[in-house]
Write a protein that holds these residues in place. Structure first.
Motif, PDB file in Angstrom:
ATOM      1  N   ALA A 118      -6.885  -0.579   8.111  1.00 14.67           N
ATOM      2  CA  ALA A 118      -6.657  -0.156   9.493  1.00 14.67           C
ATOM      3  C   ALA A 118      -5.395  -0.793  10.055  1.00 14.67           C
ATOM      4  N   LEU A 119      -5.156  -2.067   9.716  1.00 13.74           N
ATOM      5  CA  LEU A 119      -3.936  -2.736  10.182  1.00 13.74           C
ATOM      6  C   LEU A 119      -2.700  -2.075   9.590  1.00 13.74           C
ATOM      7  N   VAL A 120      -2.713  -1.807   8.282  1.00  9.99           N
ATOM      8  CA  VAL A 120      -1.566  -1.158   7.639  1.00  9.99           C
ATOM      9  C   VAL A 120      -1.332   0.218   8.249  1.00  9.99           C
ATOM     10  N   ARG A 121      -2.407   0.941   8.536  1.00 10.78           N
ATOM     11  CA  ARG A 121      -2.273   2.270   9.136  1.00 10.78           C
ATOM     12  C   ARG A 121      -1.587   2.169  10.497  1.00 10.78           C
ATOM     13  N   ALA A 122      -1.981   1.186  11.310  1.00 12.46           N
ATOM     14  CA  ALA A 122      -1.383   1.026  12.639  1.00 12.46           C
ATOM     15  C   ALA A 122       0.096   0.668  12.538  1.00 12.46           C
ATOM     16  N   VAL A 123       0.439  -0.266  11.659  1.00 11.30           N
ATOM     17  CA  VAL A 123       1.840  -0.659  11.500  1.00 11.30           C
ATOM     18  C   VAL A 123       2.660   0.525  10.983  1.00 11.30           C
ATOM     19  N   SER A 124       2.109   1.283  10.036  1.00 14.42           N
ATOM     20  CA  SER A 124       2.817   2.443   9.488  1.00 14.42           C
ATOM     21  C   SER A 124       3.110   3.469  10.575  1.00 14.42           C
ATOM     22  N   VAL A 184      10.016  -2.112   3.632  1.00 15.45           N
ATOM     23  CA  VAL A 184      10.002  -0.666   3.856  1.00 15.45           C
ATOM     24  C   VAL A 184      10.633   0.017   2.651  1.00 15.45           C
ATOM     25  N   ASP A 185       9.977   1.077   2.140  1.00 15.60           N
ATOM     26  CA  ASP A 185      10.569   1.799   1.013  1.00 15.60           C
ATOM     27  C   ASP A 185      11.301   3.043   1.496  1.00 15.60           C
ATOM     28  N   GLU A 186      11.918   3.775   0.570  1.00 18.30           N
ATOM     29  CA  GLU A 186      12.760   4.904   0.931  1.00 18.30           C
ATOM     30  C   GLU A 186      11.973   6.096   1.463  1.00 18.30           C
ATOM     31  N   SER A 187      10.647   6.085   1.286  1.00 14.26           N
ATOM     32  CA  SER A 187       9.818   7.165   1.825  1.00 14.26           C
ATOM     33  C   SER A 187       9.118   6.741   3.116  1.00 14.26           C
ATOM     34  N   ASP A 188       9.570   5.654   3.727  1.00 15.79           N
ATOM     35  CA  ASP A 188       9.030   5.129   4.981  1.00 15.79           C
ATOM     36  C   ASP A 188       7.667   4.468   4.815  1.00 15.79           C
ATOM     37  N   GLY A 189       7.288   4.151   3.578  1.00 15.00           N
ATOM     38  CA  GLY A 189       6.082   3.365   3.360  1.00 15.00           C
ATOM     39  C   GLY A 189       6.342   1.913   3.707  1.00 15.00           C
ATOM     40  N   VAL A 190       5.313   1.197   4.143  1.00 13.78           N
ATOM     41  CA  VAL A 190       5.481  -0.194   4.551  1.00 13.78           C
ATOM     42  C   VAL A 190       4.586  -1.102   3.717  1.00 13.78           C
ATOM     43  N   VAL A 191       5.030  -2.343   3.556  1.00 14.80           N
ATOM     44  CA  VAL A 191       4.246  -3.388   2.903  1.00 14.80           C
ATOM     45  C   VAL A 191       4.249  -4.593   3.825  1.00 14.80           C
ATOM     46  N   LEU A 192       3.058  -5.026   4.248  1.00 15.22           N
ATOM     47  CA  LEU A 192       2.945  -6.154   5.166  1.00 15.22           C
ATOM     48  C   LEU A 192       2.853  -7.475   4.419  1.00 15.22           C
ATOM     49  N   GLY A 193       2.178  -7.450   3.267  1.00 15.63           N
ATOM     50  CA  GLY A 193       1.979  -8.672   2.504  1.00 15.63           C
ATOM     51  C   GLY A 193       2.720  -8.620   1.185  1.00 15.63           C
ATOM     52  N   ALA A 194       1.974  -8.368   0.103  1.00 14.08           N
ATOM     53  CA  ALA A 194       2.567  -8.398  -1.231  1.00 14.08           C
ATOM     54  C   ALA A 194       2.319  -7.080  -1.952  1.00 14.08           C
ATOM     55  N   LEU A 195       3.124  -6.833  -2.985  1.00 11.87           N
ATOM     56  CA  LEU A 195       2.876  -5.696  -3.865  1.00 11.87           C
ATOM     57  C   LEU A 195       2.904  -6.182  -5.305  1.00 11.87           C
ATOM     58  N   ARG A 196       2.161  -5.445  -6.156  1.00 10.98           N
ATOM     59  CA  ARG A 196       2.031  -5.821  -7.555  1.00 10.98           C
ATOM     60  C   ARG A 196       2.199  -4.615  -8.458  1.00 10.98           C
ATOM     61  N   THR A 244      12.449   1.622  -4.095  1.00 14.22           N
ATOM     62  CA  THR A 244      13.244   0.524  -3.550  1.00 14.22           C
ATOM     63  C   THR A 244      12.595   0.034  -2.269  1.00 14.22           C
ATOM     64  N   TRP A 245      12.398  -1.271  -2.199  1.00 11.42           N
ATOM     65  CA  TRP A 245      11.857  -1.885  -0.989  1.00 11.42           C
ATOM     66  C   TRP A 245      12.933  -2.754  -0.347  1.00 11.42           C
ATOM     67  N   THR A 246      13.092  -2.598   0.953  1.00  4.51           N
ATOM     68  CA  THR A 246      14.075  -3.370   1.701  1.00  4.51           C
ATOM     69  C   THR A 246      13.356  -4.205   2.753  1.00  4.51           C
ATOM     70  N   VAL A 247      13.679  -5.487   2.834  1.00  4.43           N
ATOM     71  CA  VAL A 247      13.043  -6.382   3.797  1.00  4.43           C
ATOM     72  C   VAL A 247      13.717  -6.222   5.160  1.00  4.43           C
ATOM     73  N   ARG A 248      12.906  -6.029   6.165  1.00  8.37           N
ATOM     74  CA  ARG A 248      13.404  -6.000   7.543  1.00  8.37           C
ATOM     75  C   ARG A 248      12.880  -7.251   8.254  1.00  8.37           C
ATOM     76  N   LYS A 249      13.786  -8.096   8.608  1.00  3.36           N
ATOM     77  CA  LYS A 249      13.436  -9.406   9.164  1.00  3.36           C
ATOM     78  C   LYS A 249      12.814  -9.267  10.560  1.00  3.36           C
ATOM     79  N   ALA A 250      11.691  -9.974  10.754  1.00  5.74           N
ATOM     80  CA  ALA A 250      11.013 -10.020  12.059  1.00  5.74           C
ATOM     81  C   ALA A 250      10.826  -8.623  12.650  1.00  5.74           C
ATOM     82  N   ALA A 251      10.389  -7.681  11.816  1.00 10.07           N
ATOM     83  CA  ALA A 251      10.336  -6.275  12.240  1.00 10.07           C
ATOM     84  C   ALA A 251       9.096  -5.935  13.050  1.00 10.07           C
TER      85      ALA A 251
END
Length: 291
Positions: free
Chosen positions: A70-76, A129-141, A278-285
């Protein structure tokens, strides 16, 4: 960290999974929030209604009662609406998938989390944030771990019905559900496909344009997690031959993975297959209220 005023009006969005999973914790959190601030409570029944409620929040501060998904959905949603910069989110974790909430520092008890919403402060956090506008709040594996209990909760069984489906015919519905469960249980278990077994991957991993590992080196896994502010910490685990192989580490703002089709776990969801990402970090986003 920015102080949060307790006089704020709150938009309390209660995820349907949280209501089904732990109604008592939802009730406790709602009571604590209502006692400490002016609240408007919304009970969306699905993703589309969840999005509409969040989009029409006005000046109210959104509080999500739900799990990591639910948190990821809200941030997305806020990211796609380009409204993350001016909106601080709050979370009361309720549900079965809470590892992300814990890693972010959100209290997992209903009372403590609700009090943190009222008395805490906004902390600005990095976002990948990836090139398809997907977001990652924590980690990916990569590759994803073997399926476990958290993965099973991601998808409901065929024919599963939400609480809203129960009305005067609830006995008939329960009978049908019982029959479905019986038939599913009676089916012989299928042997896992050899192709489904996890194994080494051959991927090219680039950090800020510099190749960390190339296709010629098989790897057992890759993880990307928050590092120094504005940077991602990358760890690649090469396949060991004889002695244990030394992991490879790098930090950077931009991480590109490419190669054969691969899946990846980002926060509470598995995505893919893709050939490059490709994932790009956005600082304090984005902002999250923490104790």
């Amino acid at each position: 960290m920015t102080e949060v005023a307790t006089s704020d009006q709150l938009l309390v969005v209660i995820d349907p999974v949280a209501r089904r999973t732990d109604g008592e914790s939802v009730r406790i959190a709602k009571d604590v929030l209502s006692a400490g601030a002016a609240t408007k409570v919304c009970l969306p029944e699905g993703p589309e209604e969840f999005a509409r409620v969040l989009q029409r929040r006005g000046s109210r501060r959104p509080v999500v009662i739900g799990d990591d998904r639910a948190l990821v959905r809200a941030v997305s949603l806020l990211h796609r609406q380009r409204e993350l910069a001016g909106c601080a989110l709050s979370l009361v974790p309720v549900g079965g998938v809470l590892s992300l909430a814990r890693s972010l520092g959100v209290p997992t008890g209903a009372v403590a989390a609700a009090r943190a919403v009222l008395e805490g402060a906004e902390r600005r956090l990095d976002l990948m944030v990836d090139e398809s506008d997907g977001v990652v709040l924590g980690a990916l594996r990569i590759p994803p771990l073997v399926w476990g209990p958290e993965d099973e909760e991601d998808t409901e069984a065929p024919g599963a019905l939400s609480g809203a489906a129960f009305g005067s015919g609830h006995l008939w519905v329960r009978t049908c559900q019982s029959l479905v469960r019986t038939l599913v249980t009676a089916r012989p278990a299928r042997s896992p496909s050899p192709a489904a077994a996890p194994g080494p991957s051959r991927l090219r991993v680039e950090v800020d344009g510099v190749t960390l590992v190339d296709l010629g080196q098989p790897i057992d896994g890759l993880s990307v997690a928050p590092g120094e502010p504005g940077l991602a910490a990358v760890e690649v685990r090469p396949v060991s031959v004889g002695a244990e192989a030394t992991p490879l580490f790098a930090e950077g703002r931009r991480v590109t993975v490419s190669g054969a089709d691969f899946r990846y776990r980002a926060d509470a969801a598995v995505s893919g297959p893709v050939r490059t990402r490709t994932w790009t970090v956005r600082k304090a986003a984005w902002g999250l209220t923490l104790p």
